[in-house]
Motif scaffolding. Structure first.
Motif, PDB file in Angstrom:
ATOM      1  N   LYS A 134       9.193 -67.277  16.933  1.00 17.18           N
ATOM      2  CA  LYS A 134       9.959 -66.708  15.782  1.00 17.18           C
ATOM      3  C   LYS A 134      11.360 -66.551  16.378  1.00 17.18           C
ATOM      4  CE  LYS A 134      10.818 -62.913  12.486  1.00 17.18           C
ATOM      5  NZ  LYS A 134      10.357 -61.799  12.226  1.00 17.18           N
ATOM      6  N   GLU A 135      12.291 -66.942  15.841  1.00 18.07           N
ATOM      7  CA  GLU A 135      13.808 -66.980  16.511  1.00 18.07           C
ATOM      8  C   GLU A 135      14.360 -65.535  15.928  1.00 18.07           C
ATOM      9  OE1 GLU A 135      17.973 -69.029  16.401  1.00 18.07           O
ATOM     10  OE2 GLU A 135      16.219 -70.325  16.205  1.00 18.07           O
ATOM     11  N   GLU A 136      14.724 -64.938  16.728  1.00 13.89           N
ATOM     12  CA  GLU A 136      15.423 -63.522  16.258  1.00 13.89           C
ATOM     13  C   GLU A 136      16.769 -63.901  15.731  1.00 13.89           C
ATOM     14  OE1 GLU A 136      14.275 -60.633  16.126  1.00 13.89           O
ATOM     15  OE2 GLU A 136      12.317 -60.859  17.262  1.00 13.89           O
ATOM     16  N   SER A 137      17.164 -63.330  14.688  1.00 14.38           N
ATOM     17  CA  SER A 137      18.269 -63.740  13.954  1.00 14.38           C
ATOM     18  C   SER A 137      19.501 -62.562  14.148  1.00 14.38           C
ATOM     19  CB  SER A 137      18.286 -63.899  12.635  1.00 14.38           C
ATOM     20  OG  SER A 137      17.757 -62.565  11.968  1.00 14.38           O
ATOM     21  N   SER A 138      18.982 -61.381  14.824  1.00 18.19           N
ATOM     22  CA  SER A 138      20.030 -60.350  14.926  1.00 18.19           C
ATOM     23  C   SER A 138      20.686 -60.481  16.363  1.00 18.19           C
ATOM     24  CB  SER A 138      19.301 -58.685  15.059  1.00 18.19           C
ATOM     25  OG  SER A 138      20.348 -57.734  15.416  1.00 18.19           O
ATOM     26  N   LEU A 139      21.976 -60.155  16.326  1.00 18.16           N
ATOM     27  CA  LEU A 139      22.959 -60.378  17.507  1.00 18.16           C
ATOM     28  C   LEU A 139      22.477 -59.267  18.341  1.00 18.16           C
ATOM     29  CD1 LEU A 139      25.401 -60.868  19.282  1.00 18.16           C
ATOM     30  CD2 LEU A 139      26.503 -59.292  17.781  1.00 18.16           C
ATOM     31  N   TYR A 140      21.873 -58.209  18.149  1.00 15.57           N
ATOM     32  CA  TYR A 140      21.529 -56.843  18.857  1.00 15.57           C
ATOM     33  C   TYR A 140      20.183 -57.026  19.832  1.00 15.57           C
ATOM     34  CZ  TYR A 140      23.970 -54.871  15.157  1.00 15.57           C
ATOM     35  OH  TYR A 140      25.114 -54.344  14.212  1.00 15.57           O
ATOM     36  N   VAL A 141      19.464 -58.385  19.622  1.00 14.34           N
ATOM     37  CA  VAL A 141      18.449 -58.497  20.452  1.00 14.34           C
ATOM     38  C   VAL A 141      19.248 -59.396  21.853  1.00 14.34           C
ATOM     39  CG1 VAL A 141      16.587 -58.774  18.618  1.00 14.34           C
ATOM     40  CG2 VAL A 141      17.974 -60.842  19.532  1.00 14.34           C
ATOM     41  N   LYS A 142      20.245 -59.725  21.676  1.00 12.30           N
ATOM     42  CA  LYS A 142      21.000 -60.554  22.764  1.00 12.30           C
ATOM     43  C   LYS A 142      21.720 -59.463  23.739  1.00 12.30           C
ATOM     44  CE  LYS A 142      20.998 -64.699  20.322  1.00 12.30           C
ATOM     45  NZ  LYS A 142      22.189 -65.767  19.634  1.00 12.30           N
ATOM     46  N   LEU A 143      21.729 -58.258  23.270  1.00 13.97           N
ATOM     47  CA  LEU A 143      22.953 -57.236  24.172  1.00 13.97           C
ATOM     48  C   LEU A 143      21.771 -56.307  25.037  1.00 13.97           C
ATOM     49  CD1 LEU A 143      24.869 -55.773  21.008  1.00 13.97           C
ATOM     50  CD2 LEU A 143      25.510 -57.281  22.598  1.00 13.97           C
ATOM     51  N   LYS A 144      22.327 -56.028  26.171  1.00 18.62           N
ATOM     52  CA  LYS A 144      21.726 -55.178  27.210  1.00 18.62           C
ATOM     53  C   LYS A 144      21.736 -53.891  26.444  1.00 18.62           C
ATOM     54  CE  LYS A 144      22.993 -57.715  31.036  1.00 18.62           C
ATOM     55  NZ  LYS A 144      23.469 -57.591  32.343  1.00 18.62           N
ATOM     56  N   GLU A 179      18.005 -49.773  15.804  1.00 18.23           N
ATOM     57  CA  GLU A 179      16.880 -48.961  15.960  1.00 18.23           C
ATOM     58  C   GLU A 179      15.582 -49.764  16.007  1.00 18.23           C
ATOM     59  OE1 GLU A 179      17.127 -46.161  12.980  1.00 18.23           O
ATOM     60  OE2 GLU A 179      18.515 -44.886  14.080  1.00 18.23           O
ATOM     61  N   GLN A 180      15.511 -50.710  15.215  1.00 22.33           N
ATOM     62  CA  GLN A 180      14.302 -51.510  15.229  1.00 22.33           C
ATOM     63  C   GLN A 180      14.426 -52.410  16.344  1.00 22.33           C
ATOM     64  OE1 GLN A 180      15.026 -53.691  11.502  1.00 22.33           O
ATOM     65  NE2 GLN A 180      14.162 -52.046  10.010  1.00 22.33           N
ATOM     66  N   THR A 181      15.443 -53.048  16.670  1.00 21.43           N
ATOM     67  CA  THR A 181      15.584 -53.750  18.040  1.00 21.43           C
ATOM     68  C   THR A 181      15.156 -53.077  19.095  1.00 21.43           C
ATOM     69  OG1 THR A 181      17.397 -55.157  16.949  1.00 21.43           O
ATOM     70  CG2 THR A 181      17.254 -54.932  19.380  1.00 21.43           C
ATOM     71  N   THR A 182      15.409 -51.905  19.362  1.00 18.83           N
ATOM     72  CA  THR A 182      15.354 -51.136  20.353  1.00 18.83           C
ATOM     73  C   THR A 182      13.712 -50.852  20.274  1.00 18.83           C
ATOM     74  OG1 THR A 182      17.688 -49.956  20.356  1.00 18.83           O
ATOM     75  CG2 THR A 182      15.688 -49.075  21.718  1.00 18.83           C
ATOM     76  N   LEU A 183      13.214 -50.309  19.219  1.00 15.74           N
ATOM     77  CA  LEU A 183      11.802 -50.063  19.162  1.00 15.74           C
ATOM     78  C   LEU A 183      10.924 -51.462  19.567  1.00 15.74           C
ATOM     79  CD1 LEU A 183      11.443 -48.004  15.843  1.00 15.74           C
ATOM     80  CD2 LEU A 183      11.249 -47.407  18.234  1.00 15.74           C
ATOM     81  N   ARG A 184      11.414 -52.641  19.094  1.00 17.96           N
ATOM     82  CA  ARG A 184      10.591 -53.797  19.401  1.00 17.96           C
ATOM     83  C   ARG A 184      10.833 -54.040  21.136  1.00 17.96           C
ATOM     84  NH1 ARG A 184      12.498 -56.123  14.409  1.00 17.96           N
ATOM     85  NH2 ARG A 184      14.236 -56.853  15.629  1.00 17.96           N
ATOM     86  N   ARG A 185      11.451 -53.578  21.716  1.00 18.63           N
ATOM     87  CA  ARG A 185      11.760 -53.921  23.121  1.00 18.63           C
ATOM     88  C   ARG A 185      10.777 -53.040  23.852  1.00 18.63           C
ATOM     89  NH1 ARG A 185      18.209 -54.430  24.658  1.00 18.63           N
ATOM     90  NH2 ARG A 185      18.497 -56.516  23.308  1.00 18.63           N
ATOM     91  N   GLY A 186      10.662 -51.691  23.431  1.00 17.92           N
ATOM     92  CA  GLY A 186      10.038 -50.691  24.279  1.00 17.92           C
ATOM     93  C   GLY A 186      10.940 -50.076  25.082  1.00 17.92           C
ATOM     94  N   SER A 187      10.388 -49.092  26.127  1.00 24.05           N
ATOM     95  CA  SER A 187      10.937 -48.541  26.978  1.00 24.05           C
ATOM     96  C   SER A 187      11.374 -49.617  28.032  1.00 24.05           C
ATOM     97  CB  SER A 187      10.319 -47.387  27.582  1.00 24.05           C
ATOM     98  OG  SER A 187       9.996 -46.488  26.614  1.00 24.05           O
ATOM     99  N   PRO A 188      12.559 -49.450  28.637  1.00 17.86           N
ATOM    100  CA  PRO A 188      12.939 -50.357  29.796  1.00 17.86           C
ATOM    101  C   PRO A 188      12.140 -49.853  31.229  1.00 17.86           C
ATOM    102  CG  PRO A 188      14.607 -48.666  29.317  1.00 17.86           C
ATOM    103  CD  PRO A 188      13.467 -48.443  28.263  1.00 17.86           C
TER     104      PRO A 188
END
Length: 54
Positions: free
Chosen positions: A3-13, A45-54
């Protein structure tokens, strides 16, 4: 097929994402940005939650 992510936020550090999050919140509180920008806050917030903790 992935599934391709459409949010720019997933590409940000995470550090940059946190900075954008902070700035948007600050500008909403100051009245520079409207309350509708809370939608963007939720996307971050959703993007961060999907990534989990660094």
């Amino acid at each position: 097929m992935e599934k391709e992510e459409s949010s720019l936020y997933v590409k940000l550090k995470l550090g940059l994402l946190a900075g954008v999050y902070f700035e948007i919140n600050k500008n909403i509180e100051k009245g520079i940005l409207s309350d509708t920008m809370y939608h963007e806050i939720r996307l971050m917030e959703q993007t961060t939650l999907r990534r989990g903790s660094p």
